[in-house]
Design an enzyme around this catalytic site. Sequence first.
Site, PDB file in Angstrom:
ATOM      1  N   SER A 215     -17.245 -46.223   9.172  1.00 18.17           N
ATOM      2  CA  SER A 215     -18.251 -46.492   8.147  1.00 18.17           C
ATOM      3  C   SER A 215     -19.186 -47.610   8.571  1.00 18.17           C
ATOM      4  O   SER A 215     -18.836 -48.466   9.388  1.00 18.17           O
ATOM      5  CB  SER A 215     -17.564 -46.891   6.836  1.00 18.17           C
ATOM      6  OG  SER A 215     -16.700 -45.889   6.387  1.00 18.17           O
ATOM      7  N   ARG A 216     -20.368 -47.601   7.989  1.00 15.50           N
ATOM      8  CA  ARG A 216     -21.248 -48.764   8.068  1.00 15.50           C
ATOM      9  C   ARG A 216     -20.883 -49.719   6.939  1.00 15.50           C
ATOM     10  O   ARG A 216     -20.178 -49.350   5.992  1.00 15.50           O
ATOM     11  CB  ARG A 216     -22.713 -48.329   7.957  1.00 15.50           C
ATOM     12  CG  ARG A 216     -23.192 -47.501   9.156  1.00 15.50           C
ATOM     13  CD  ARG A 216     -24.699 -47.343   9.128  1.00 15.50           C
ATOM     14  NE  ARG A 216     -25.190 -46.522  10.232  1.00 15.50           N
ATOM     15  CZ  ARG A 216     -25.469 -46.985  11.441  1.00 15.50           C
ATOM     16  NH1 ARG A 216     -25.289 -48.260  11.711  1.00 15.50           N
ATOM     17  NH2 ARG A 216     -25.916 -46.178  12.385  1.00 15.50           N
ATOM     18  N   THR A 219     -20.290 -53.786   1.711  1.00 12.60           N
ATOM     19  CA  THR A 219     -20.337 -55.154   1.174  1.00 12.60           C
ATOM     20  C   THR A 219     -19.991 -56.190   2.229  1.00 12.60           C
ATOM     21  O   THR A 219     -20.079 -57.383   1.958  1.00 12.60           O
ATOM     22  CB  THR A 219     -19.353 -55.304  -0.006  1.00 12.60           C
ATOM     23  OG1 THR A 219     -18.031 -54.997   0.467  1.00 12.60           O
ATOM     24  CG2 THR A 219     -19.711 -54.360  -1.134  1.00 12.60           C
ATOM     25  N   ASP A 277     -10.771 -53.011  -9.150  1.00 10.97           N
ATOM     26  CA  ASP A 277      -9.801 -52.531  -8.170  1.00 10.97           C
ATOM     27  C   ASP A 277      -9.025 -51.351  -8.751  1.00 10.97           C
ATOM     28  O   ASP A 277      -8.609 -51.372  -9.906  1.00 10.97           O
ATOM     29  CB  ASP A 277      -8.819 -53.644  -7.798  1.00 10.97           C
ATOM     30  CG  ASP A 277      -9.495 -54.762  -7.030  1.00 10.97           C
ATOM     31  OD1 ASP A 277     -10.361 -54.452  -6.199  1.00 10.97           O
ATOM     32  OD2 ASP A 277      -9.160 -55.942  -7.274  1.00 10.97           O
ATOM     33  N   SER A 285      -9.904 -42.642  -1.271  1.00  7.69           N
ATOM     34  CA  SER A 285     -11.010 -42.979  -0.374  1.00  7.69           C
ATOM     35  C   SER A 285     -10.569 -42.938   1.085  1.00  7.69           C
ATOM     36  O   SER A 285     -11.201 -42.294   1.931  1.00  7.69           O
ATOM     37  CB  SER A 285     -11.551 -44.369  -0.719  1.00  7.69           C
ATOM     38  OG  SER A 285     -12.422 -44.852   0.273  1.00  7.69           O
ATOM     39  N   LYS A 309      -8.585 -58.116   0.913  1.00 10.04           N
ATOM     40  CA  LYS A 309      -8.663 -57.111  -0.148  1.00 10.04           C
ATOM     41  C   LYS A 309      -7.321 -56.981  -0.866  1.00 10.04           C
ATOM     42  O   LYS A 309      -7.265 -56.834  -2.092  1.00 10.04           O
ATOM     43  CB  LYS A 309      -9.086 -55.764   0.438  1.00 10.04           C
ATOM     44  CG  LYS A 309      -9.318 -54.692  -0.610  1.00 10.04           C
ATOM     45  CD  LYS A 309      -9.783 -53.390   0.011  1.00 10.04           C
ATOM     46  CE  LYS A 309     -11.154 -53.521   0.633  1.00 10.04           C
ATOM     47  NZ  LYS A 309     -11.672 -52.231   1.151  1.00 10.04           N
TER      48      LYS A 309
END
Length: 514
Positions: A215-216, A219, A277, A285, A309
């Site tokens: 992914s790019r 956040t 969350d 995901s 996280k």
Amino acid sequence: MSAQLTGFDTRPRSRVEAGQLRRLGIDTGHEHVVYLNKDSPICRSEGFGAHSRLELRVGTRRMLATLNIVQNESLGVDEVGLSESAWLALLPGAGERVVIAHAPSVDSLTSVRAKIYGQPLDEGALHGIVRDIVENRYSAIEMAAFIAAASGDHLSLEEVIWLTKAMVQTGTQLHWPQPLVVDKHCIGGLAGNRTTPIVVAIATELGLILPKTSSRAITSAAGTADTMAMLAPVDLDEAQTRHVVEACGGCIVWGGAMNLAPADERLIRIERALDVDSVGQLVASVLSKKIAAGSTHVVIDVPVGPTAKVRSHAEAEVLATLLRRVASAFGLQLRVLISDGTQPIGRGVGPALEAHDVLAVLRNEPHAPIDLRERALTVAAAILELGGAANAETSLAMATTCLETGRAWQRFQSICVAQGGMRTPGKAAYQQVVPAAQQGRVTAIDNRRLSRVAKLAGAPAAPLAGLTLDAHLGETVAGGQPLFTLHAESPGELAYAMEYVSRHPCIVCVEAFS
């Protein structure tokens, strides 16, 4: 989104032919936005107001968009302004006009409302929600409603499995001729943790197939695809990706170019904005992307730390258990590594700075960050074991030898060439050291605020920007010694970052000796 007729409500609705289309160059992300002047006759005749959902049609192309009202004369009363994403979805030709109507009803919103009131959703309902999100029928507000309704522990195991399945089925699915395809993923929240290029190089050099889609940044200061783009092209389509994997055994490409689990990125953007969350949504995901990419065996790294996280080992165990149960439902072999997430990994935070760290490790340079090297070897060893290329006693030694002998570096160069040519990451023109205010020991590093500083310095949009970490947990520093160094491509961005640092002096905390 491709502006197609499929799935749109074709029942008669009031329609009006609008004026000239105008490309406004406004970036609204994935959400399509249409702009009308407050005195537009369309607004008056149809009762359109700010945030109305509209259907736009140009020829046979259709699209849903959210209306914004322009209060000044920057947009004529006979003009229809389009955001960048809306313009690219419709791609109007010269002189083409648009037909505007009230948006058709979105039936799956009934399921969202049911979930808000605590009702369970079946497989069909979740597939309908995800399909409509992918086809841009949901506004940001409607996606936020779904995320809130499914947050916390509001998704059952069956709902997480069905959500994962829907996210896979509404995008591209890759299939490989090899019966065993390995992959890896990090849950995130740990700045600079750029192990993927190193792991892919080791695993593929030792005979495994690892087509890594990454992914790019959403956040963070850099995603894996942002860092890899400093070293080689990553915007490869499916045919190009297959060519690289056939030639080198693996790749490191941007998954968005192949439309893998496309609902995921849209939901993540809203979820992050809400700071909500949901372990169920997180599992869906992660696993939907792996399943869509054709993986059969996956290692997942779960860093645990107060500003990562995942904040506690108890949370990590809950997440690991759900990951395993959902993976099992899809026949996916999974191994979860619970790791230290108390501080960033490596020195660089930002695309180019992280790329420099990756190169240092692959080249076995004396100054290469030891923590990045060790973590990459740990993940690579787990993949070698899970993929059957080594056993528990030999996997780490095999990975280490592959790196130390230069074989991994040679393989990585081959992958870069196959993806379009290897690049050399540059360095930012402006740098400023943030020093320790006193002598003492580094007792805490705030991952989130450190990433925030790197973003204020310009990362990832300015790929050379970010920061380098000069002190780590437990180290002794003298007063005036660098804690971290900001890198920016413009003096203005450097000033923004420094202003934030001045307001948050304990991003890297130094406790004075007693």
